[in-house]
Design an enzyme around this catalytic site. Structure first.
Site, PDB file in Angstrom:
ATOM      1  N   ASP A  47     -15.680 111.345  26.830  1.00  0.00           N
ATOM      2  CA  ASP A  47     -15.874 111.146  28.272  1.00  0.00           C
ATOM      3  C   ASP A  47     -15.423 112.473  28.908  1.00  0.00           C
ATOM      4  O   ASP A  47     -15.435 113.503  28.211  1.00  0.00           O
ATOM      5  CB  ASP A  47     -15.056 109.944  28.779  1.00  0.00           C
ATOM      6  CG  ASP A  47     -15.465 109.486  30.173  1.00  0.00           C
ATOM      7  OD1 ASP A  47     -16.473 108.760  30.295  1.00  0.00           O
ATOM      8  OD2 ASP A  47     -14.805 109.868  31.165  1.00  0.00           O
ATOM      9  N   LYS A  50     -11.905 101.385  27.091  1.00  0.00           N
ATOM     10  CA  LYS A  50     -11.837 102.781  27.551  1.00  0.00           C
ATOM     11  C   LYS A  50     -10.442 103.307  27.288  1.00  0.00           C
ATOM     12  O   LYS A  50      -9.484 102.536  27.263  1.00  0.00           O
ATOM     13  CB  LYS A  50     -12.115 102.843  29.055  1.00  0.00           C
ATOM     14  CG  LYS A  50     -12.527 104.210  29.540  1.00  0.00           C
ATOM     15  CD  LYS A  50     -13.996 104.444  29.305  1.00  0.00           C
ATOM     16  CE  LYS A  50     -14.445 105.834  29.673  1.00  0.00           C
ATOM     17  NZ  LYS A  50     -15.920 105.932  29.678  1.00  0.00           N
TER      18      LYS A  50
END
Ligand code: NDP
Ligand code: 2IT
Length: 449
Positions: free
Chosen positions: A169, A129
């Site tokens: 995201d 991430k």
């Protein structure tokens, strides 16, 4: 709080000590370790070679400076992150978040969750991430472009189609992916389509990727409801957020006959007893990049905006938190239960606090954890990688039917694993164990690395 197996307690202590102050990462790690108690008695081999301790430690963490120049010619500095958590199953894979709240602990929790989520998809992707504390709100297109370019000038050395494949995201959608892909292509002088996913359709994106997370969450809920002999038809639903995940969750709920009456953003929520007008929400959020409060001004009829209010006060049978972590706490859970909620599924990552999750489970509410329920986005990213690798482009119908199949498989894996480990109906335990076992088996085979 649930208890932790005594063999796993020292591992949690190490996590807490090594990552001090990182509350969200502690929360995510604790939840997984709580579930693994049932695994270690059955499969002591997972204790060998400090495997569980290794799985809690990211393989690599990168933190970098992102300087950029705003429209007033002022130099701005942000901080960039990429946590490459686990590559046992494939290249690191996971989104990039731009939000002022981003810090290393948040990126670490997201990378940790992503590792198990990606394993659940059954596709060959590891977990990672990234993100930045950059706030895209109120920035011009040019500012967004300059920021994305500067971010990629550093990130490009750490990614690649066989290394690490970022996507979107919070605060990162097709516009930002386009700017980042452009700079990556320029720096590397190669058209490496598979280095990023969530790309625009004209340069290697996949059909149905934009819709995939929200659609996937609703497919998961459909399977969960079917287990209890029911469906969406006529049910009142509330979806928090009004971004990428929320919009397409609402679309699928409506297609399945549910009635979505409320959605939100960080300023408050809208309630529309006629059912949310999704075309209007798309216009406001995807085209105008406006605020959800604009809905009430643009929509004639029976809707209202509740500034600063909690969307969880709105009575519903199905609740889909699709905004951000810890947005639904114990008090919210009690309200939802009192108002007759029957199913809750996390479209966002870790939106329910541990207390809320326990309350739902105790009350017999069907509860789907994010790492299972929102896996449709990353799964479709992996389908995008497949299309890029084979220089192909699939139809919407083909891509969506693969997504549907993957979500059904994830549901069944979580459901059956929970049963196998003596906790029928506990999708949290099922997801954690099913994801863990796949990663652990690959790590075990590869020795101590
Ligand atoms: P978007 O940026 O498109 O939308 C985010 C939405 O959540 C906005 O409505 C935003 O409101 C709201 N929100 C964000 N932060 C907060 C906050 N601190 N408090 C209240 N509301 C907030 O993001 P996505 O829809 O892509 O992501 C939503 C969630 O889903 C995240 O948890 C993400 O990690 C998760 N997710 C996303 C996937 C994807 O493919 N995009 C895949 C799997 C999970 P505002 O505009 O006011 O900030
Ligand atoms: O949380 C997530 O799964 C995402 N933001 C999507 C990641 C991806 O690589 O598509």
């Amino acid at each position: 709080m649930n208890s932790i197996d005594e063999k796993l307690q020292p591992i949690l202590s190490t996590v807490l000590h090594r990552n001090s102050g990182e509350a969200e990462f502690h929360q995510a790690a604790r939840e997984v370790l709580e579930s693994l108690g049932r695994v270690v008695s059955k499969h002591p081999e997972y204790f060998d070679e400090a495997l569980i301790e290794r799985i809690c430690e990211p393989e690599r963490q990168i933190i970098f400076r992102v300087p950029w120049i705003d429209d007033n010619n002022q130099v701005q500095i942000n901080r960039g992150f990429r946590v490459q958590f686990n590559s046992a199953l494939g290249p690191y894979k996971g989104g990039i978040r731009f939000h002022p709240s981003v810090n290393v602990g948040i990126i670490k929790f997201l990378g940790f969750e992503q590792t198990f989520k990606n394993a659940l998809t059954g596709l060959p992707i590891g977990g990672g991430k990234g993100g930045s504390d950059f706030d895209p709100k109120g920035k011009s297109d040019r500012e967004i472009m300059r920021f994305c370019q500067s971010f990629m000038i550093e990130l490009h050395r750490h990614i690649g189609e066989y290394v690490d494949v970022p996507a979107g995201d919070i605060g990162v959608g097709a516009r930002e992916i386009g700017y980042m892909f452009g700079m990556y292509k320029r720096l590397n002088n190669r058209f490496e389509a598979g280095v990023l996913t969530g790309k625009g359709l004209v340069y290697g994106g996949s059909r149905a990727r934009k819709e995939a997370t929200g659609f996937g969450t609703v497919y998961f809920v459909r399977s969960m409801l079917a287990q209890s002999g029911t469906d969406f038809d006529g049910k009142r639903c509330v979806v928090s957020g009004s971004g990428n995940v929320a919009i397409y969750a609402m679309e699928k709920v409506q297609e399945f006959g549910g009635r979505v009456v409320a959605c939100s953003d960080s300023s408050g929520y809208i309630l529309d007893e006629d059912g949310i007008d999704l075309e209007l929400v798309k216009q406001i959020k995807e085209v105008n990049r406006g605020r959800i409060a604009d809905y009430v001004e643009l929509k004639r009829g029976n809707s209202k905006f509740v500034k600063g209010g909690s969307i969880w006060d709105v009575p519903c049978e199905i609740a889909l938190p699709c905004a951000t972590q810890n947005e639904l706490n114990g008090a919210n859970a009690k309200t939802l239960i009192k108002n007759g909620v029957i199913a809750v599924a996390e479209g966002a990552n870790m939106p329910c606090t541990p207390e809320a999750v326990q309350l739902f489970q105790k009350a017999g509410v069907l509860f789907a954890p994010g790492k299972a329920a929102n896996a449709g986005g990353v799964a479709t990213s992996a389908l995008e990688m497949q299309q890029n690798a084979s220089r192909d482009s699939w139809s919407f119908a083909k891509t969506e039917s693969r997504l549907e199949e993957i979500m059904t498989n994830i549901h069944d894996a979580c459901h059956n694993t929970a049963e196998e480990y003596g906790a029928p109906g506990d999708y949290v335990l099922g997801a954690n164990i099913a994801g863990f076992v796949r990663v652990a088996d690959a790590m075990h085979a590869m020795g101590v690395i």
